[in-house]
Design an enzyme around this catalytic site. Structure first.
Site, PDB file in Angstrom:
ATOM      1  N   GLU A 182       0.835  -1.215   0.000  1.00 44.89           N
ATOM      2  CA  GLU A 182       0.000   0.000   0.000  1.00 44.89           C
ATOM      3  C   GLU A 182       0.865   1.259   0.000  1.00 44.89           C
ATOM      4  O   GLU A 182       0.843   2.047   0.948  1.00 44.89           O
ATOM      5  CB  GLU A 182      -0.949   0.002   1.197  1.00 44.89           C
ATOM      6  N   GLU A 375      -5.268  -8.264  -0.988  1.00 43.44           N
ATOM      7  CA  GLU A 375      -6.013  -8.164   0.276  1.00 43.44           C
ATOM      8  C   GLU A 375      -7.479  -7.885  -0.002  1.00 43.44           C
ATOM      9  O   GLU A 375      -7.791  -7.020  -0.840  1.00 43.44           O
ATOM     10  CB  GLU A 375      -5.499  -7.007   1.150  1.00 43.44           C
TER      11      GLU A 375
HETATM   12  C1  BG6 Z   1      -4.419  -2.895   4.839  1.00 43.06           C
HETATM   13  C2  BG6 Z   1      -3.085  -3.292   5.347  1.00 43.06           C
HETATM   14  O1  BG6 Z   1      -4.472  -1.512   4.902  1.00 43.06           O
HETATM   15  O2  BG6 Z   1      -5.562  -3.250   5.545  1.00 43.06           O
HETATM   16  C3  BG6 Z   1      -3.091  -4.384   6.397  1.00 43.06           C
HETATM   17  O3  BG6 Z   1      -2.195  -3.627   4.313  1.00 43.06           O
HETATM   18  C4  BG6 Z   1      -4.278  -4.180   7.313  1.00 43.06           C
HETATM   19  O4  BG6 Z   1      -1.866  -4.358   7.049  1.00 43.06           O
HETATM   20  C5  BG6 Z   1      -5.548  -4.306   6.488  1.00 43.06           C
HETATM   21  O5  BG6 Z   1      -4.295  -5.037   8.393  1.00 43.06           O
HETATM   22  C6  BG6 Z   1      -6.828  -4.250   7.284  1.00 43.06           C
HETATM   23  O6  BG6 Z   1      -6.840  -3.130   8.093  1.00 43.06           O
HETATM   24  P1  BG6 Z   1      -7.098  -3.219   9.653  1.00 43.06           P
HETATM   25  O7  BG6 Z   1      -6.852  -1.867  10.136  1.00 43.06           O
HETATM   26  O8  BG6 Z   1      -8.491  -3.669   9.807  1.00 43.06           O
HETATM   27  O9  BG6 Z   1      -6.112  -4.214  10.173  1.00 43.06           O
END
Ligand code: BG6
Length: 478
Positions: A182, A375
């Site tokens: 990201e 993701e």
């Molecule tokens: C992304 C990141 O922004 O979202 C992860 O690459 C992160 O590291 C994921 O964990 C989900 O976000 P959060 O804040 O719910 O953990």
């Protein structure tokens, strides 16, 4: 191809990041990193965005990254569970300070290298392909204290050393790499995203775009090295994506939404097309924040563009040009208005599978390079019932809808998507809140927000569901 099919070699799997699951923060000579010293609790956001400076532990706070979910000691058990689900790919990241504890050494830490080698060999045992993020938000603390982090050009060289060591040592074990997780997060949470802090009186945006330029050049150098060391290597960039809708059909709203998306596309424009786009050059010039570039930078960017584009997608965004309306914006990582057509997760992340399809289309239209969904997932609270079961139907339904939207993007729109890794395939520490109760996994980990628990792993209902999705290559989804 029928509309319910996925490509034959589609890479199904799950994703984690070192700082959110490994723990073992001081094992095998590992050095401290920015991600270690981000505490749980109300000061977390101020540390992440750099308004509160924290470069070491303070006894007053609890630091969830210190132990994570202790994957450092349990990776064999965890990878066996991923294999049981049939993972074709496992996305994970390297802890930079495990390989170079301070970041500027000449020689890498052998124990750290061995640790990842064991993980890759374990994956290989099950036929799981690793997809390795070289830096997932982490930067050794020493590089921040001594050099000011990424705003210093020297960081390019230190990152290059890291890449050289990784590509050489893991040749034959790893083929897919992502240079920066990201990369656009530096705009929103600069300390967490890139270890960026500014000194008093320093122009913040100028420092930010200087650091960004260094990361972009470092990413191009990594791509060059990866291809030179092993022509089989494939290198990707990564963006936190999620299309922005205008609040109304007022052209001013549309223009604001358009510009909001372009803030993130800017990074990929450089990494995938190989040059700074005019809109960015113009804006930097207007603001007086054009970064210092060295001779040769332009050539590197142009010549060493990425092989694929990876993205995270959780939600779409909504914006308004009307300052009265935009005051309602909620305080998530990406500020967005409440979209009345969408439901939201318990953490206010708005659920929008069609937005996922739109995002995939936007990225493919713009770059015409293969996409990898690195993701996607739902953060939710899970409960273990009296029989020891975790019935996470809400997670199944979120993933089901999103996978079907991706399927439409592939089959109906012709978008080239090569793989999909759900975020936090095993419960881990939340990046934004530091909580454990914001769970994404198919595997439950017994640990709470304050660090209590046995760390025992349990399979959730979604574990069996995803296993079937992979086994049938998504064909059973209605
Ligand atoms: C992304 C990141 O922004 O979202 C992860 O690459 C992160 O590291 C994921 O964990 C989900 O976000 P959060 O804040 O719910 O953990």
């Amino acid at each position: 191809m029928k509309n319910n099919k996925f490509p034959k070699d589609f890479l199904w799997g799950g994703a984690t990041a070192a700082n959110q699951c490994e723990g073992g923060y001081n094992e095998y000579g590992r050095g401290l990193a920015n991600v270690d010293v981000i505490p749980y609790g109300e000061d977390r956001f101020s540390v992440m965005n750099g308004t509160m400076r924290m470069l070491d532990f303070d006894d007053k706070y609890y630091y969830p990254a210190k132990e994570g979910i202790d994957m450092f000691h349990r990776f064999k058990e965890d990878i066996a569970l991923f294999a049981e689900m049939g993972f074709k790919v496992y996305r994970m990241s390297i802890g930079w300070s495990r390989i170079f504890p301070k970041g500027d050494e000449d020689k890498a830490n052998e124990e750290g290298l061995k640790f990842y080698e064991n993980i890759f060999k374990e994956c290989k045992k099950y036929g799981i392909e690793p997809l390795v993020t070289i830096t997932h938000f982490d930067c050794p603390i020493h590089l921040i204290k001594q050099y000011g982090g990424w705003k210093n050009r020297k960081l390019i060289g230190f990152y290059e050393n890291l890449c050289k060591v990784l590509f050489t040592r893991y040749k034959g074990l790893v083929k897919h790499w992502i240079t920066f997780n990201e990369i656009n997060m530096i705009l929103h949470l600069p300390f967490m995203g890139a270890g960026l802090l500014v000194d008093e009186g320093e122009n913040f945006e100028k420092a930010q775009y200087q650091a960004i330029h260094h990361e972009l050049v470092a990413s191009a150098i990594a791509t060059k090295l990866a291809h030179e060391i092993d022509p089989n290597n494939k290198v990707g960039c990564m963006i936190a994506a999620g299309t922005t809708y205008p609040n109304t059909c007022n052209p001013n709203d549309f223009w604001k939404a358009y510009k909001n998306d372009r803030e993130g596309y800017f990074f990929i424009d450089v990494q995938a097309r190989g040059y700074y786009p005019n809109y960015a050059l113009k804006e930097m010039e207007r603001k007086g924040i054009t970064p210092k570039m060295e001779e040769g930078d332009k050539g590197l960017l142009k010549k060493h563009t990425v092989d694929f584009i990876s993205l995270s997608y959780y939600n779409s965004q909504l914006t308004s040009a009307d300052s009265e309306i935009s005051k309602q914006t909620e305080g998530n990582v990406f500020p967005t208005l409440r979209n009345p057509y969408l439901e939201a997760s318990e953490w206010g992340w708005q659920i929008d599978p069609l937005g996922f399809r739109i995002t995939l289309n936007n990225l493919y239209d713009r770059y015409q390079k293969p996409l990898f969904v690195a993701e996607n997932g739902l953060g939710a609270q899970d409960v273990i019932d009296e029989n020891g079961n975790i019935n996470d139907d809400y997670r199944i339904s979120y993933l089901d809808e999103h996978i079907k939207a991706m399927r439409d993007a592939i089959n109906i729109d012709g978008v080239e998507v090569i793989g999909y890794t759900t975020w936090g395939c095993i419960d881990l520490v939340s990046a934004s809140t530091g909580e454990m109760k914001k769970r994404y996994g198919f595997i439950y980990v017994d640990k709470d927000n304050e660090g209590n628990g046995t760390l025992k792993r349990y399979k959730k209902k979604s574990f069996y569901w995803y296993k079937d999705v992979i086994k049938t290559n998504g064909e059973n989804l209605k």
